[in-house]
Enzyme design. Structure first.
Site, PDB file in Angstrom:
ATOM      1  N   ASN A 240       0.968  -1.175   0.003  1.00 39.30           N
ATOM      2  CA  ASN A 240       0.025   0.044   0.044  1.00 39.30           C
ATOM      3  C   ASN A 240       0.698   1.316  -0.005  1.00 39.30           C
ATOM      4  OD1 ASN A 240       0.877  -0.027   2.691  1.00 39.30           O
ATOM      5  ND2 ASN A 240      -0.752  -0.170   3.622  1.00 39.30           N
TER       6      ASN A 240
ATOM      7  N   HIS B 298       3.411   1.807   2.032  1.00 42.87           N
ATOM      8  CA  HIS B 298       3.919   2.212   3.406  1.00 42.87           C
ATOM      9  C   HIS B 298       5.622   1.955   3.392  1.00 42.87           C
ATOM     10  CE1 HIS B 298       3.489  -2.261   5.156  1.00 42.87           C
ATOM     11  NE2 HIS B 298       4.641  -1.996   4.903  1.00 42.87           N
TER      12      HIS B 298
ATOM     13  N   GLU C 146       1.599   3.991   7.739  1.00 46.46           N
ATOM     14  CA  GLU C 146       0.709   3.596   6.819  1.00 46.46           C
ATOM     15  C   GLU C 146      -0.130   4.513   6.003  1.00 46.46           C
ATOM     16  OE1 GLU C 146       0.138   0.397   6.136  1.00 46.46           O
ATOM     17  OE2 GLU C 146       0.942  -0.892   7.798  1.00 46.46           O
TER      18      GLU C 146
HETATM   19  C1  F6R Z   1      10.252  -3.635   7.754  1.00 45.08           C
HETATM   20  C2  F6R Z   1       9.342  -2.408   7.405  1.00 45.08           C
HETATM   21  C3  F6R Z   1       8.231  -2.716   6.045  1.00 45.08           C
HETATM   22  C4  F6R Z   1       8.561  -3.505   5.026  1.00 45.08           C
HETATM   23  C5  F6R Z   1       7.177  -3.782   3.952  1.00 45.08           C
HETATM   24  C6  F6R Z   1       7.809  -4.493   2.879  1.00 45.08           C
HETATM   25  O1  F6R Z   1      10.771  -3.089   8.612  1.00 45.08           O
HETATM   26  O2  F6R Z   1       9.491  -1.239   7.701  1.00 45.08           O
HETATM   27  O3  F6R Z   1       7.819  -1.445   5.820  1.00 45.08           O
HETATM   28  O4  F6R Z   1       9.699  -3.163   4.575  1.00 45.08           O
HETATM   29  O5  F6R Z   1       6.497  -4.110   4.674  1.00 45.08           O
HETATM   30  O6  F6R Z   1       7.840  -5.857   3.496  1.00 45.08           O
HETATM   31  P1  F6R Z   1       8.436  -7.072   2.516  1.00 45.08           P
HETATM   32  O7  F6R Z   1       9.738  -6.924   2.497  1.00 45.08           O
HETATM   33  O8  F6R Z   1       8.001  -8.355   3.447  1.00 45.08           O
HETATM   34  O9  F6R Z   1       7.511  -7.081   1.296  1.00 45.08           O
END
Ligand code: F6R
Length: 242
Positions: free
Chosen positions: A135, A137, A142
């Site tokens: 999304n 973030h 968020e």
């Molecule tokens: C993790 C973090 C999150 C992830 C994001 C992507 O410390 O801050 O913002 O970077 O959710 O997650 P993945 O890499 O699992 O797709």
């Protein structure tokens, strides 16, 4: 924004490790902002390999992480402290006293957030590694009506709690809140490195790079930073007109 398109996940991981290695080689006491999640795991493995080969030295490196679940101790397998120890810190010569992750068990959430911001300020992040949420973030920032500047405690979306519940033992309480570095902390980093992999992130990556800058797509704020490198594999970059 500099966009480096690469073949696949492994290629992305190696290229990210190249940039982090160069950072640590040029400045041995670099402060690295680090992320958890599935995306950076390959990059961390590559950094470990380079350390084992004698090409990288973490002795003077400091690190500060983006986020942590509220209510989890650092030795809980789902905590981000545990993740970082397991995926990187236990395998290189970084001094754990120089690695910072928000304290999920702190008594005073407000004080913890202010201290974390002070630490970010004092350390000064040389290179911040980011993953990208589906999304848009970054950290646990968020989509919202405003960009939240400071480190803060967020209420996790019901969908996130639901998705996380499979990772916890039956009857165990799934965290409903998390601490995250704010957008201001992230934007203070001298350099930002964003890793993006997989077709499922192609649309959001396009919005981040070419859409309006809006808190509804938190990572779109990165368009305003003057040293952002996005390393995306072909699938993730497929909707970008490079
Ligand atoms: C993790 C973090 C999150 C992830 C994001 C992507 O410390 O801050 O913002 O970077 O959710 O997650 P993945 O890499 O699992 O797709």
């Amino acid at each position: 924004m500099r966009i480096i398109k690469c073949k696949d996940y492994d290629d992305m991981s190696r290229k990210a490790a190249n940039l982090l290695s160069a950072q640590v080689t040029v400045k041995s006491d670099s402060v690295l902002g680090l992320a958890t999640g599935t995306t950076p795991i390959g990059c961390y493995q590559e950094l470990i390999r380079r350390y084992q080969d004698g090409d990288l030295d973490f002795a003077a490196v400091k690190s500060i992480n983006l986020d942590e679940y509220r209510g989890l101790t650092g030795d809980h397998v789902q905590s981000y402290r545990y993740f970082m120890n397991n995926q990187l810190f236990n395998h290189v010569n970084i001094d754990k006293a120089n690695t910072f992750v928000p304290d999920g068990m702190c008594k005073d959430a407000e004080a913890e957030c202010r201290e974390y911001d002070q630490r970010i300020q004092e350390l000064g992040i040389d290179m911040q590694l980011l993953g990208l949420g589906h999304n848009g973030h970054i950290g646990f920032n968020e989509p919202d009506k405003v960009f939240e500047k400071e480190t803060h405690c967020v209420d996790l979306a019901a969908s996130t709690i639901e998705a996380n519940s499979r990772l916890f033992a039956e009857g165990e309480e799934v965290p409903k809140q998390a601490y995250t570095m704010g957008i201001g902390g992230i934007m203070q980093a001298k350099k930002i490195l964003v890793l993006v992999s997989g077709e499922a992130k192609a649309d959001i990556l396009k919005a981040v790079c070419t859409g309006p800058i809006t808190p509804e797509v938190p990572a779109s704020i990165l368009q305003l930073h003057n040293d952002v490198t996005i390393i995306a594999d072909e699938a993730a970059a497929s909707k970008l007109n490079l």
